[in-house]
Scaffold this active site. Structure first.
Site: not given
Ligand SMILES: *Cc1c(COP(=O)(O)O)cnc(C)c1O
Length: 496
Positions: A112
């Site tokens: 993120k």
């Molecule tokens: C948010 C997240 C995901 C999922 O990603 P999306 O864009 O919501 O599909 C997968 N792995 C981790 C570690 C995350 O923080």
């Protein structure tokens, strides 16, 4: 050229990408999309000769047309500077016969960061262009990961503030410390007596509170969200699909123009949708493989064309993927329907009222020609962490392991395959350690981190190891009905 955005549910009101980023979600509940995406391709040979920052400038330039080249260049250099522990930003490494795209080298050790280091800068520029002098307070309820990434992204960004609520006692030791040690003069963090849903529900009430909105407006402040449906969070993620391709091309693994597959551990569908945007921008993508955990609503959707959220919610060891309504999917359905807003609106109405919708045959055919799918439950995820360590000597986190498990179970189509790695294994030390066979019942977060280092000979990222000695700055804990006042106080303090 200006890029124009409108709601997935109504094309009549258009706005610039800057306005879309400031607005977040369309007033009719739809998500902002642009019909210009796909009308123009990036020059692939040129992209393949570039490094991460240059590729980011090309991608952002193509998707956010009303930002000037200078504005984009500034945002890119600020977002991807030395807060990353590698100048490659998202390095690609070998994973047996496949490839691992490491998206966790940012300040909070999860993917993120790629978007949340960029979004505040895009907002700050958009705010200056809007010229109304309003300060933006980002308000987020978090179950752990997003809150810290938002804090780290918005800390000390001019004209913005960030307030994060987390459920007290219901996030991991490390996650709590990541948040309560946050530095920055514009940040506010508060624990809630209750669970994540209580915090989330109250945040929605706060956004809908007209009286509060008026009081804040008088004080020169608007509330906004850093949710993954914001265009400014989606667009930065497109970069690493091109960058992964460029890394493979430069290494001589693929010829420029050859198709490759990506496997993406998926929750809210933001990450994998960015892969689809890359494809619309001309990246030769064979399949985008949507990997789910036991909450496999997307596996069923891609297999049958029916989305059905009426099912048991499973709490898994890959919590960032524990989700039954993947918001960003609405954007994909919009593009697959050739921009039929009325159809999208009717599907979303069915989802809200009946909990399910079924797409047309033509949409399903297009969906299946671009996407593959699969899921792994916690047992398969643990087995994959263990086998990946024992057979390849590579330590992966619980989310990445879902992707790897899905890849391993698939028939090989003869294309190179890239598995997106969304978090550092040390962010989920306890579950990773347990998957390797250690009894973790008596160990706290740092003991798990130590034990994982000792067992594997790998080193925990300094961003996490450093929490041990970082001072706790945010000690507030409140009840749900006190959150409103906390937000107002935070606005007054931050923007005084
Ligand atoms: C948010 C997240 C995901 C999922 O990603 P999306 O864009 O919501 O599909 C997968 N792995 C981790 C570690 C995350 O923080």
């Amino acid at each position: 050229m200006e890029t124009l955005y409108h709601s997935t549910r109504n094309a009549s009101r258009v706005m610039s990408s800057k306005q879309a980023i400031l607005t977040g979600i369309a007033p009719d509940g739809g998500l902002f999309v642009s019909d210009q995406i796909g009308t123009q391709s990036l020059d692939l040979s040129h992209v393949c000769a570039q490094k991460y920052h240059a590729i980011a400038r090309l991608v952002l330039g193509a998707l956010l047309g009303d930002y000037t080249a200078d504005e984009i260049a500034q945002c890119v250099s600020g977002a991807y500077g030395d807060q990353w522990d590698t100048s490659a930003i998202t390095p690609l490494t070998a994973l047996g016969d496949d490839w691992l795209l490491e998206l966790y080298h940012g300040p909070t050790c999860a993917f993120k960061d790629v978007a949340l280091q960029m979004l505040p800068r895009l907002m700050s520029v958009a705010r200056t262009s809007a010229g109304d002098g309003k300060n933006v307070m980002i308000l987020t309820a978090t179950s752990g990961d997003t809150g810290k990434a938002a804090l780290e992204g918005f800390a000390d960004v001019e004209g913005t503030g960030v307030t994060v609520f987390y459920p007290d006692g219901k996030v991991s030791d490390i996650q709590r410390l990541q948040m309560v040690t946050q530095r920055g003069s514009n940040v506010a963090v508060c624990g809630i007596r209750g669970n994540f849903d209580d915090a989330q529900t109250e945040v929605k009430h706060i956004f809908a509170d007209a009286a509060l909105r008026d009081r804040l407006a008088n004080a020169g402040c608007v509330l906004s969200s850093a949710n993954s449906i914001n265009v400014g969070r989606l667009v930065p993620q497109v970069t690493y699909y091109f960058d992964a391709y460029a890394q493979l091309a430069r290494a001589g693994v693929i010829m420029v123009g050859e198709e490759i597959d990506f496997c993406v551990p998926t929750g809210n569908f933001g990450d994998v949708l960015a892969g689809y945007y890359a494809k619309l921008l001309g990246l030769p993508v064979g399949r985008l493989i949507v990997a789910s955990n036991a909450n496999n609503v997307l596996t069923d959707f891609i297999t049958t064309g029916t989305y059905d959220r009426r099912r048991t919610f499973h709490k898994t060891i890959s919590p960032s993927m524990d989700i039954l309504v993947s918001s960003n999917l609405e954007r994909l359905v919009y593009y697959l329907s050739d921009g039929d807003c009325d159809l999208v609106a009717s599907y979303m109405k069915d989802l809200a009222e009946k909990g399910t919708y079924t797409v047309s045959d033509s949409i399903l055919r297009k969906l299946q020609s671009s996407f593959g799918c699969g899921f792994a439950d916690d047992e398969a995820t643990r087995r994959t962490i263990r086998s990946t360590w024992e057979e390849l000597g590579i330590l992966i986190d619980t989310h990445t392991a879902v992707g790897k498990a899905v890849l391993d179970a698939r028939q090989h189509a003869g294309r190179q395959r890239v598995c997106l790695s969304t978090a550092s294994p040390y962010k989920f030390s306890a579950d990773v350690l347990a998957a390797l066979g250690t009894d973790v019942a008596q160990l706290d977060g740092f003991a798990c981190m130590d034990a994982l280092q000792k067992l594997t000979g790998t080193v925990a990222p300094t961003q996490l190891a450093g929490l041990r000695t970082a001072p706790e700055r945010h000690t507030d804990v409140c009840d749900q009905n006190e959150m409103n006042a906390f937000v107002e106080n935070a606005c007054r303090r931050v923007f005084a």
